[in-house]
Design an enzyme around this catalytic site. Structure first.
Site, mmCIF file in Angstrom:
data_model
loop_
_atom_site.group_PDB
_atom_site.id
_atom_site.type_symbol
_atom_site.label_atom_id
_atom_site.label_comp_id
_atom_site.label_asym_id
_atom_site.label_seq_id
_atom_site.Cartn_x
_atom_site.Cartn_y
_atom_site.Cartn_z
ATOM 1 N N ASP A 145 -4.958 -17.457 1.950
ATOM 2 C CA ASP A 145 -4.642 -18.535 1.072
ATOM 3 C C ASP A 145 -3.238 -19.001 1.253
ATOM 4 O O ASP A 145 -2.641 -18.787 2.381
ATOM 5 C CB ASP A 145 -4.728 -18.027 -0.213
ATOM 6 C CG ASP A 145 -3.649 -16.951 -0.886
ATOM 7 O OD1 ASP A 145 -2.590 -16.733 0.042
ATOM 8 O OD2 ASP A 145 -3.560 -16.504 -1.905
ATOM 9 N N HIS A 177 -20.985 9.907 7.066
ATOM 10 C CA HIS A 177 -20.451 8.622 6.548
ATOM 11 C C HIS A 177 -21.413 7.517 6.531
ATOM 12 O O HIS A 177 -21.402 6.576 5.696
ATOM 13 C CB HIS A 177 -19.026 8.303 7.479
ATOM 14 C CG HIS A 177 -18.078 9.292 7.638
ATOM 15 N ND1 HIS A 177 -17.431 9.801 6.359
ATOM 16 C CD2 HIS A 177 -17.754 9.756 8.749
ATOM 17 C CE1 HIS A 177 -16.674 10.808 6.781
ATOM 18 N NE2 HIS A 177 -16.742 11.051 7.883
ATOM 19 N N CYS A 199 -3.870 -12.648 1.428
ATOM 20 C CA CYS A 199 -3.456 -13.445 0.304
ATOM 21 C C CYS A 199 -2.069 -12.851 -0.018
ATOM 22 O O CYS A 199 -1.234 -12.249 0.574
ATOM 23 C CB CYS A 199 -4.320 -13.545 -0.788
ATOM 24 S SG CYS A 199 -4.626 -11.862 -1.663
ATOM 25 N N HIS A 229 -14.452 5.942 8.478
ATOM 26 C CA HIS A 229 -15.216 6.620 7.367
ATOM 27 C C HIS A 229 -16.132 5.551 6.705
ATOM 28 O O HIS A 229 -17.310 5.918 6.151
ATOM 29 C CB HIS A 229 -14.519 7.340 6.396
ATOM 30 C CG HIS A 229 -13.758 8.742 7.043
ATOM 31 N ND1 HIS A 229 -13.343 9.695 6.262
ATOM 32 C CD2 HIS A 229 -13.876 9.124 8.071
ATOM 33 C CE1 HIS A 229 -12.915 10.554 6.931
ATOM 34 N NE2 HIS A 229 -13.158 10.482 8.124
ATOM 35 N N THR A 279 -1.074 -10.423 -2.231
ATOM 36 C CA THR A 279 -1.147 -8.744 -2.283
ATOM 37 C C THR A 279 -2.201 -8.335 -1.602
ATOM 38 O O THR A 279 -2.274 -7.110 -1.360
ATOM 39 C CB THR A 279 -1.510 -8.589 -3.828
ATOM 40 O OG1 THR A 279 -2.789 -8.849 -4.288
ATOM 41 C CG2 THR A 279 -0.163 -8.729 -4.620
HETATM 42 C C1 RB5 Z 1 -1.424 -16.343 -5.430
HETATM 43 O O1 RB5 Z 1 -0.200 -16.649 -6.207
HETATM 44 C C2 RB5 Z 1 -1.867 -14.863 -5.457
HETATM 45 O O2 RB5 Z 1 -2.302 -14.839 -6.924
HETATM 46 C C3 RB5 Z 1 -2.649 -14.624 -4.493
HETATM 47 O O3 RB5 Z 1 -2.136 -14.703 -3.276
HETATM 48 C C4 RB5 Z 1 -3.186 -13.197 -4.497
HETATM 49 O O4 RB5 Z 1 -2.215 -12.299 -4.473
HETATM 50 C C5 RB5 Z 1 -4.250 -12.728 -5.531
HETATM 51 O O5 RB5 Z 1 -4.364 -11.657 -5.484
#
Ligand code: RB5
Length: 147
Positions: A7, A132, A64, A97, A66
């Site tokens: 993203d 596994h 993304c 695994h 996180t």
């Molecule tokens: C975008 O602000 C953020 O929510 C996205 O990149 C991600 O971290 C979502 O899990």
């Protein structure tokens, strides 16, 4: 062929990881985005996950903020075993695994050198099969029950 997608938070890190995989001799299909304008990670996750689940691409990388949202979305596609990793140990074990076929991480969580270590350990690891595989078959059975 590897699939990669991100993203708006992961544009720069995606370029670094794409180059990292290309330097290993892999062809990388880039599902975008190239824009830092706000975008919706489920759309990217679905495109990459379909490419992997459908066999067009061997494995995939998703980024993304996180790594969490994009991994949750990718795992909605049957046959996808996406993992969100912030360190290389889990990345390696997820291949050995769990036969993870998509690795995810957060551009707001890991720096580029750590991201390369995560992808590198995952790339080099091999699925160990045996007990596994039995557990992966059990995961697939859960998917079948959802239909
Ligand atoms: C975008 O602000 C953020 O929510 C996205 O990149 C991600 O971290 C979502 O899990």
């Amino acid at each position: 062929m590897y699939a990669i997608g991100n993203d708006h938070t992961g544009v720069e890190l995606k370029k670094i990881i794409k180059k990292f995989l290309e330097e290993k001799g892999e062809v990388v299909k880039d599902f975008g985005t190239e824009s830092t304008e706000a975008s919706n990670y489920p759309e990217i996750a679905e495109a990459v996950a379909n490419a992997v689940a459908g066999g067009e691409c061997e494995r995939g990388v998703l980024i993304c903020g996180t790594g969490v949202g994009i991994s949750i979305a990718a795992n909605k596609v049957n046959g996808i075993r996406a993992v969100c990793c912030s360190e290389p140990f889990s990345a390696k074990l997820s291949k050995q695994h769990n036969d993870s076929n998509i690795i995810c991480f957060g551009a707001r969580v890991v720096g580029s050198e750590l991201a390369k270590m995560i992808v590198g350990e995952w790339y080099d690891a091999e699925f160990q099969g045996g007990r596994h595989q039995t557990r992966i078959d059990m995961i697939a059975d859960i998917e079948k029950k959802q239909k």
